[in-house]
Scaffold this active site. Sequence first.
Site, short mmCIF file in Angstrom:
data_model
loop_
_atom_site.label_atom_id
_atom_site.label_comp_id
_atom_site.label_asym_id
_atom_site.label_seq_id
_atom_site.Cartn_x
_atom_site.Cartn_y
_atom_site.Cartn_z
N TRP A 104 -17.03 16.03 -0.68
CA TRP A 104 -18.38 16.58 -0.73
C TRP A 104 -19.17 15.82 -1.80
O TRP A 104 -18.69 15.66 -2.93
CB TRP A 104 -18.29 18.07 -1.07
CG TRP A 104 -19.60 18.77 -1.18
CD1 TRP A 104 -20.62 18.79 -0.26
CD2 TRP A 104 -20.03 19.61 -2.27
NE1 TRP A 104 -21.64 19.58 -0.71
CE2 TRP A 104 -21.32 20.09 -1.94
CE3 TRP A 104 -19.46 19.99 -3.48
CZ2 TRP A 104 -22.04 20.93 -2.78
CZ3 TRP A 104 -20.17 20.84 -4.31
CH2 TRP A 104 -21.45 21.30 -3.96
N LYS A 123 -20.74 30.43 2.92
CA LYS A 123 -20.48 30.26 4.36
C LYS A 123 -19.78 31.47 4.96
O LYS A 123 -20.20 31.97 6.00
CB LYS A 123 -19.60 29.03 4.62
CG LYS A 123 -19.73 27.91 3.64
CD LYS A 123 -20.91 27.02 3.93
CE LYS A 123 -21.13 26.15 2.72
NZ LYS A 123 -21.71 24.90 2.97
N ASP A 128 -11.23 23.79 -4.54
CA ASP A 128 -12.57 24.15 -4.12
C ASP A 128 -12.41 24.90 -2.81
O ASP A 128 -12.01 24.32 -1.79
CB ASP A 128 -13.40 22.86 -3.94
CG ASP A 128 -14.83 23.17 -3.51
OD1 ASP A 128 -15.13 24.35 -3.20
OD2 ASP A 128 -15.66 22.24 -3.48
#
Length: 448
Positions: A177, A294, A258
């Site tokens: 990311w 999300k 993460d």
Amino acid sequence: MENVDKLEMNSSAADRRLSTLARHLAVTINNEGSSIFSSPTSAGDSAFANVARAPEDPILGVTVAYNKDPSPVKLNLGVGAYRTEEGKPLVLNVVRKAEQLLVNDRSRVKEYLPIVGLADFNKLSAKLILGADSPAIHGNLVTTVQCLSGTGSLRVGAEFLARHYRERTIYIPNPTWGNHTKVFTLAGLTVKTYRYYDPVTRGLNIQGLLEDLESAPTGAIVLLHACAHNPTGVDPTLQQWEQIRQMIRSKSLLPFFDSAYQGFASGSLDGDAQSVRMFVGDGGECFIAQSYAKNMGLYGERVGALSIVCRTADVASRVNSQLKLVIRPMYSNPPIHGASIVATILKDRNLYHEWTLELKAMADRIITMRKHLFDALGARGTPGDWSHIIKQIGMFTFTGLNRKQVTFMTKEYHIYMTSDGRISMAGLSSRTVPHLADAIHAAVTTVV
Ligand code: KET
């Protein structure tokens, strides 16, 4: 004496940070043409006259460009944000219910939260990622602080490490990311990469990964995507996770997970937490940054948590005391609304169950989109092997399309995606799949 020591420690930490910042700014000046050192000029001129325009963010900037496009067929597959079959953002039903409960509760007030956030939220977040029966939780080995979504949790964790951990190098996967490098560099850590994705096999380069971790300095920090690796959609198998775990523990590396997509990879919250639980199960220490952006669709509410699993309850409680010193001067304390929604859902058996169903429905819709896109390319006879579309996991497909092909698709078909060829499957619907397949077909057959 103790105070003097502390002062010295703090000043060397401050020096380190300043030099890291200076290095970063030097890079920024070179890359982005900015200078913060412009001197005040004569009356009438801005003191910031020398500030150069910065480029848009590689991910969020895609939405900016999309918003400017007047085309009726435009399609935003840039940012990882879930859309319904109708192409609309989704507020989960269970979130609406929780918000209603909160609004109706007149005893609720808008006082500041503690520096570390909402206590219930923190406990329930640790339970969600580690499992209700986790010995680490029962032994009070975990300290959890509410942070500003996944990004804020990573940043607070990184700031803590820069101040209190002996090894300041963090290894992140290549690719990863885009924001990881910036978050960790600005916190004062040195960022290096380990091999992860093999473009030839479009799978995991497990050999390269293990070799790179093996040659990392003892104690180095290793950033791992808990599941649904972004941008590649390639996750290690459980057996490979076990190899990674053994390597990390044998070299005394420090894992930093993460977890931005728990529930989105497999549709199961427990299934997607297996990697993390494997590492916590061995009794070693680890960091976990969780995001509810999300999996609860709480993007703009900025709800997340940082958990640090320690060897002893005493260490965990001292770490917690230092996390407060990190957070207080950054943003004082976190916002109350989003964390209250999450806590309301996580502590109520029925709401929790309803959430798992809605989450599974989102994950399933993404998997269906993968099949539709794969079939649509097959039907067009698009050259190449596209099986990775159905093999990859999570919100994204790492298509393999190059920068020129992406530019072509945006210009000719008004399809917006990140320049590395990543598309957000969550932004697709049955209605828009044919348009995307046409664009990919044209890009692959006309642009090299
Ligand atoms: N980690 C990963 C791996 C990640 O993909 C994101 C967001 C985050 C953390 C941070 O999410 P937060 O909203 O702070 O909880 N990724 C999407 C959005 C973005 O770039 O901000 C994306 O890749 O599109």
